[in-house]
Design a protein around this motif. Sequence first.
Motif, PDB file in Angstrom:
ATOM      1  N   LYS A 256       0.920  -1.333  -0.122  1.00 18.08           N
ATOM      2  CA  LYS A 256       0.002   0.208   0.014  1.00 18.08           C
ATOM      3  C   LYS A 256       0.698   1.463   0.046  1.00 18.08           C
ATOM      4  O   LYS A 256       0.605   2.140  -0.557  1.00 18.08           O
ATOM      5  CB  LYS A 256      -1.013   0.060   1.421  1.00 18.08           C
ATOM      6  CG  LYS A 256      -1.953   1.298   1.429  1.00 18.08           C
ATOM      7  CD  LYS A 256      -2.599   1.413   2.534  1.00 18.08           C
ATOM      8  CE  LYS A 256      -3.577   2.511   2.496  1.00 18.08           C
ATOM      9  NZ  LYS A 256      -4.545   2.351   3.652  1.00 18.08           N
TER      10      LYS A 256
ATOM     11  N   GLU B 299       2.504   1.770  -3.340  1.00 22.00           N
ATOM     12  CA  GLU B 299       1.473   2.134  -4.205  1.00 22.00           C
ATOM     13  C   GLU B 299       1.386   3.552  -4.236  1.00 22.00           C
ATOM     14  O   GLU B 299       1.332   4.133  -5.244  1.00 22.00           O
ATOM     15  CB  GLU B 299       0.226   1.466  -4.281  1.00 22.00           C
ATOM     16  CG  GLU B 299      -0.740   1.630  -5.541  1.00 22.00           C
ATOM     17  CD  GLU B 299      -1.680   2.940  -5.141  1.00 22.00           C
ATOM     18  OE1 GLU B 299      -1.855   3.590  -6.161  1.00 22.00           O
ATOM     19  OE2 GLU B 299      -1.800   3.241  -4.091  1.00 22.00           O
ATOM     20  N   GLU B 300       1.193   4.228  -3.049  1.00 22.12           N
ATOM     21  CA  GLU B 300       1.055   5.696  -2.653  1.00 22.12           C
ATOM     22  C   GLU B 300       2.255   6.382  -3.217  1.00 22.12           C
ATOM     23  O   GLU B 300       2.056   7.666  -3.749  1.00 22.12           O
ATOM     24  CB  GLU B 300       0.949   5.824  -1.451  1.00 22.12           C
ATOM     25  CG  GLU B 300      -0.563   5.454  -0.862  1.00 22.12           C
ATOM     26  CD  GLU B 300      -0.758   5.625   0.814  1.00 22.12           C
ATOM     27  OE1 GLU B 300       0.382   5.831   1.305  1.00 22.12           O
ATOM     28  OE2 GLU B 300      -1.857   5.227   1.151  1.00 22.12           O
TER      29      GLU B 300
ATOM     30  N   SER C 198       2.305   6.154  -7.273  1.00 25.19           N
ATOM     31  CA  SER C 198       1.048   6.885  -7.931  1.00 25.19           C
ATOM     32  C   SER C 198       1.407   8.389  -7.703  1.00 25.19           C
ATOM     33  O   SER C 198       0.304   9.151  -8.211  1.00 25.19           O
ATOM     34  CB  SER C 198      -0.217   6.038  -7.348  1.00 25.19           C
ATOM     35  OG  SER C 198      -0.243   6.448  -6.016  1.00 25.19           O
TER      36      SER C 198
ATOM     37  N   LYS D  64       0.662   9.960  -4.833  1.00 28.07           N
ATOM     38  CA  LYS D  64      -0.063  10.448  -3.618  1.00 28.07           C
ATOM     39  C   LYS D  64       0.672  10.827  -2.327  1.00 28.07           C
ATOM     40  O   LYS D  64       0.167  11.715  -1.612  1.00 28.07           O
ATOM     41  CB  LYS D  64      -1.080   9.264  -3.230  1.00 28.07           C
ATOM     42  CG  LYS D  64      -2.164   8.798  -3.970  1.00 28.07           C
ATOM     43  CD  LYS D  64      -2.722   7.635  -3.446  1.00 28.07           C
ATOM     44  CE  LYS D  64      -3.775   7.148  -4.534  1.00 28.07           C
ATOM     45  NZ  LYS D  64      -4.660   6.120  -4.285  1.00 28.07           N
ATOM     46  N   THR D  65       2.063  10.813  -2.394  1.00 24.81           N
ATOM     47  CA  THR D  65       2.603  11.032  -1.150  1.00 24.81           C
ATOM     48  C   THR D  65       4.367  10.988  -1.746  1.00 24.81           C
ATOM     49  O   THR D  65       4.578  10.197  -2.610  1.00 24.81           O
ATOM     50  CB  THR D  65       2.700  10.143  -0.080  1.00 24.81           C
ATOM     51  OG1 THR D  65       3.446  10.677   1.024  1.00 24.81           O
ATOM     52  CG2 THR D  65       3.121   8.605  -0.183  1.00 24.81           C
ATOM     53  N   ASP D  66       5.146  11.677  -1.218  1.00 24.34           N
ATOM     54  CA  ASP D  66       6.495  11.851  -1.373  1.00 24.34           C
ATOM     55  C   ASP D  66       7.331  11.306  -0.276  1.00 24.34           C
ATOM     56  O   ASP D  66       8.527  11.278  -0.439  1.00 24.34           O
ATOM     57  CB  ASP D  66       6.993  13.280  -1.379  1.00 24.34           C
ATOM     58  CG  ASP D  66       6.390  13.833  -2.999  1.00 24.34           C
ATOM     59  OD1 ASP D  66       6.089  13.298  -3.875  1.00 24.34           O
ATOM     60  OD2 ASP D  66       6.564  15.069  -3.238  1.00 24.34           O
TER      61      ASP D  66
END
Length: 319
Positions: free
Chosen positions: A20, A23-24, A27, A29-31
């Motif tokens: 998870k 993937e974040e 993608s 969604k986070t650095d």
Amino acid sequence: NAGMIWAEKIHPEDRPAFLKSDEEIFSGKTDFHEMEYRVLNREGDYVVVTCRGVVMRGTENEHDLFLATISNHGITENIDSITSLHNVYGFWNQLAKYKGSKTSSVLILMGVNNFSQINGIYGYAFGDKVLKNIAKKLQECLGEHGKLFRMDGIRFSCLMPNHTPAEAENVFNHMKEALRKGIIVNDLKFSFVLAGGALAFAGDFEETAVQTGVTYALQKSKYDKGGELVFFDNKMNEDNQKNLKLLEELRKSMDNGYTGFYLNYQPTVSSEDSKLMGAEALLRWRHDDYGEVPPGVFIPWLENDPRFFELGNWILKRA
């Protein structure tokens, strides 16, 4: 596809959280990434690691970069900082690998006598230097015969696969003589007495029962046998395995609400008027397969078990 390749090494229970987080990051969604999980090392053991990472965004035609460090806590947790030997955690991992194996092995638990005076006279920093030299000397004597571990305090253990009790005893005597001749630290010579308890094992066994048995043998060596190597119950083969099995059943009884344990009461009577003053509570243990086990057999084993304190509380409450 480095993330998926690495994920295959991660413990199945920790893998979903890792995927998870992976993937974040990819993608967008986070650095940032920071998590702790268990991963398989090359020796086949799961060790705890901490992974910290950050994404650096490229500009125009530059690639984005993900940079991370992985700290392997298994290295520091399994290595003793003073002697650089594998510690008690490494010992338990190694012992577990022998479980179910048909390899005939010998475990020796060793204690160094008259060491406390070193710390008292010269201080703990100097004592650490002496301890490191003791470990070095033991390692030199052991050579390729097995693996040496630093246990708690001034105790060491060695696991010797494919060795007979006689072969293990020869190695121990070599160690004992080396410490008797002494080691030199800062131009000072120190001589030590080495005591040892041993146990031969193979096949399926309970690790804690092996540890308790060899600890009992070490106590016999230190206090009754002048430091000579003592094998568990001083008997080999069938008798040794029978007593080890008996010890396993003793531990199971404690795990199952102290089944089989009971108390007998020895009356205390006044010599003046013959009146009952009280009673002494005596611990007894009965097993379906072994019958009534004498206190002189099972009490010494219990005294070396960490749950002896809990059993003492059970006795007080029962009485």
